[in-house]
Design a protein around this motif. Structure first.
Motif, short mmCIF file in Angstrom:
data_model
loop_
_atom_site.label_atom_id
_atom_site.label_comp_id
_atom_site.label_asym_id
_atom_site.label_seq_id
_atom_site.Cartn_x
_atom_site.Cartn_y
_atom_site.Cartn_z
N ASP A 43 0.85 -1.19 0.00
CA ASP A 43 0.00 0.00 0.00
C ASP A 43 0.89 1.24 0.00
N GLU A 44 0.71 2.11 -0.96
CA GLU A 44 1.58 3.28 -1.08
C GLU A 44 1.43 4.23 0.09
N ALA A 45 0.24 4.31 0.66
CA ALA A 45 0.00 5.26 1.75
C ALA A 45 0.70 4.84 3.04
N THR A 46 0.74 3.54 3.32
CA THR A 46 1.31 3.07 4.59
C THR A 46 2.69 2.44 4.45
N GLY A 47 3.01 1.97 3.25
CA GLY A 47 4.30 1.33 3.03
C GLY A 47 4.36 -0.11 3.50
N VAL A 48 3.22 -0.71 3.91
CA VAL A 48 3.23 -2.10 4.34
C VAL A 48 2.59 -2.98 3.27
N ASP A 49 3.01 -4.24 3.24
CA ASP A 49 2.41 -5.19 2.31
C ASP A 49 1.01 -5.55 2.79
N VAL A 50 0.06 -5.57 1.88
CA VAL A 50 -1.32 -5.86 2.22
C VAL A 50 -1.81 -7.18 1.63
N ALA A 51 -1.01 -7.78 0.75
CA ALA A 51 -1.38 -9.06 0.14
C ALA A 51 -0.15 -9.67 -0.46
N GLY A 52 -0.20 -10.98 -0.69
CA GLY A 52 0.95 -11.63 -1.31
C GLY A 52 0.68 -13.07 -1.68
N SER A 53 1.64 -13.63 -2.40
CA SER A 53 1.62 -15.03 -2.80
C SER A 53 3.05 -15.54 -2.79
N ALA A 54 3.19 -16.86 -2.63
CA ALA A 54 4.51 -17.47 -2.67
C ALA A 54 4.41 -18.85 -3.30
N LEU A 55 5.45 -19.22 -4.02
CA LEU A 55 5.56 -20.56 -4.59
C LEU A 55 6.81 -21.22 -4.02
N LEU A 56 6.61 -22.36 -3.36
CA LEU A 56 7.70 -23.09 -2.72
C LEU A 56 7.82 -24.47 -3.34
N SER A 57 8.95 -25.13 -3.06
CA SER A 57 9.13 -26.49 -3.55
C SER A 57 9.99 -27.28 -2.58
N THR A 58 9.67 -28.57 -2.46
CA THR A 58 10.54 -29.49 -1.73
C THR A 58 11.66 -29.95 -2.67
N ALA A 59 12.63 -30.66 -2.10
CA ALA A 59 13.72 -31.18 -2.92
C ALA A 59 13.24 -32.18 -3.95
N THR A 60 12.09 -32.81 -3.71
CA THR A 60 11.56 -33.82 -4.63
C THR A 60 10.54 -33.24 -5.60
N GLY A 61 10.34 -31.92 -5.58
CA GLY A 61 9.47 -31.29 -6.57
C GLY A 61 8.02 -31.13 -6.19
N VAL A 62 7.66 -31.46 -4.95
CA VAL A 62 6.30 -31.16 -4.48
C VAL A 62 6.23 -29.64 -4.25
N THR A 63 5.22 -29.00 -4.81
CA THR A 63 5.14 -27.54 -4.72
C THR A 63 4.09 -27.11 -3.70
N ALA A 64 4.29 -25.91 -3.19
CA ALA A 64 3.32 -25.28 -2.28
C ALA A 64 2.95 -23.92 -2.87
N GLN A 65 1.67 -23.72 -3.10
CA GLN A 65 1.16 -22.47 -3.66
C GLN A 65 0.35 -21.77 -2.56
N LEU A 66 0.83 -20.62 -2.13
CA LEU A 66 0.29 -19.96 -0.94
C LEU A 66 -0.16 -18.54 -1.26
N ASP A 67 -1.30 -18.14 -0.67
CA ASP A 67 -1.83 -16.79 -0.87
C ASP A 67 -2.29 -16.23 0.47
N PHE A 68 -2.19 -14.93 0.63
CA PHE A 68 -2.54 -14.32 1.91
C PHE A 68 -2.79 -12.83 1.73
N GLY A 69 -3.47 -12.25 2.71
CA GLY A 69 -3.65 -10.81 2.67
C GLY A 69 -4.74 -10.33 3.60
N PHE A 70 -4.82 -9.02 3.78
CA PHE A 70 -5.93 -8.46 4.53
C PHE A 70 -6.68 -7.38 3.77
#
Length: 329
Positions: free
Chosen positions: A207-234
């Protein structure tokens, strides 16, 4: 300690009068047989008096004054994340075991410092991820054979916008969606995926007014290629879910992180020609979290394993932040 010897009751003080403390933790402490609420502190003496009268304990003006009390051997810290390092340090220095609201701190370096300090002093330091202590997650692990070999883990945790005066909009106090709600899907991914997780990519909307993140996503992986797709926000309609998608089906938990005490969780198992809904018993994750804190106080082995988990979580959060593409919105 012999198995039939009752544990000493933890005498707890509370640093701050945050909403999470008033709504969920203080009522649970009052009714819990292994802990006793001794005092609560606020920088506002009148507020401390009002809440102390409500919960039947002593009122203290100022956090340092509470830590100086000799009738307290543990503290619960629900302060904003940006204040955690300072006041957890003060509490440990005062010889108190510490239950602190997530996140433990705002940086990995601060978390390393706190975990090392607690270890040197032989004190319990527990991050209050209450959802970990709900029995539905153990039940889910027992059901994963129904979906075959795991391919993908997904999770979302979103809430409507906090009040404009909330610390969540203040970067100096450790605000932002990653530290407030994003930590839940990250911790859930660690709960269900084996080994270390690599951050393949992430995005944070600031958010430009406050400078804090208000939402996001991440893509993770294990060494064996199992992925984690994560989303969050307020800036979202409420959503609190995770799912495991395997070679023979998909298992989902629709009320993953904040189920009320009376809620009976329903786990959905979707297979090729069948949908199964399993209703699980209600559970009190807040009371269970207090049980876990008491166990850490009385067991060096438990304390060591908790310290390792704290640092894995703090490092993963920092890696997501470092990897993230930042966009304005």
């Amino acid at each position: 300690m012999p198995k039939d010897t009752p544990r000493p009751v933890l005498r707890i003080g509370v640093l701050g009068c945050a909403d999470i403390a008033v709504r969920r933790i203080l009522p649970a402490i009052v009714e819990h047989p292994s802990v006793r609420l001794v005092a609560l502190a606020s920088r506002d003496g009148a507020r401390a008096e009002r809440l102390a009268a409500r919960f039947g304990c002593a009122a203290v003006t100022g956090y340092k004054a509470l830590l100086d009390r000799e009738d307290i051997n543990a503290v619960y810290v629900p302060l904003p994340p940006g204040m955690h390092h300072e006041w957890v340090t003060e509490a440990l220095t005062a010889g108190k075991h510490v239950l602190v609201e997530k996140p433990l701190s705002t940086t990995y370096a601060q978390s390393v410092d706190l975990v090392a300090m607690a270890g040197r002093l032989g004190l319990a330091l527990t991050e209050n991820f209450m959802f970990l202590h709900h029995s539905q997650h153990e039940a889910v692990r027992a059901m994963t054979g129904e979906i075959g070999e795991l391919r993908v883990f997904t999770s979302s945790f979103g809430v409507p916008p906090p009040h404009p005066s909330s610390f969540r909009h203040d970067a100096r106090l450790g605000g932002g969606a990653l530290l407030d709600v994003g930590v839940y899907p990250l911790r859930a991914a660690q709960l269900h995926l084996a080994g270390e997780l690599d951050v393949l990519g992430a995005c944070l909307r600031v958010d430009e007014a406050t400078g804090v993140d208000v939402a996001g996503s991440a893509l993770l992986s294990t060494a064996t290629g199992v992925t984690a797709q994560l989303d969050f926000g307020f800036q979202h309609a409420y959503r609190s879910v995770y799912a495991l998608w395997g070679s023979r089906g998909r298992l989902s938990v629709p009320r993953a992180f904040t189920p009320p005490r009376e809620h009976r969780p329903v786990v959905r198992i979707e297979q090729q020609d069948r949908l199964t809904e399993v209703t699980l018993p209600a559970d009190h994750q807040v009371g269970n979290a207090l049980d876990a804190f008491a166990s850490a106080v009385h067991s060096e082995t438990v304390r060591a394993s908790l310290g390792e988990a704290l640092l894995r979580q703090a490092l993963l959060v920092e890696q997501v932040r470092k990897a993230a593409r930042v966009v304005s919105g």
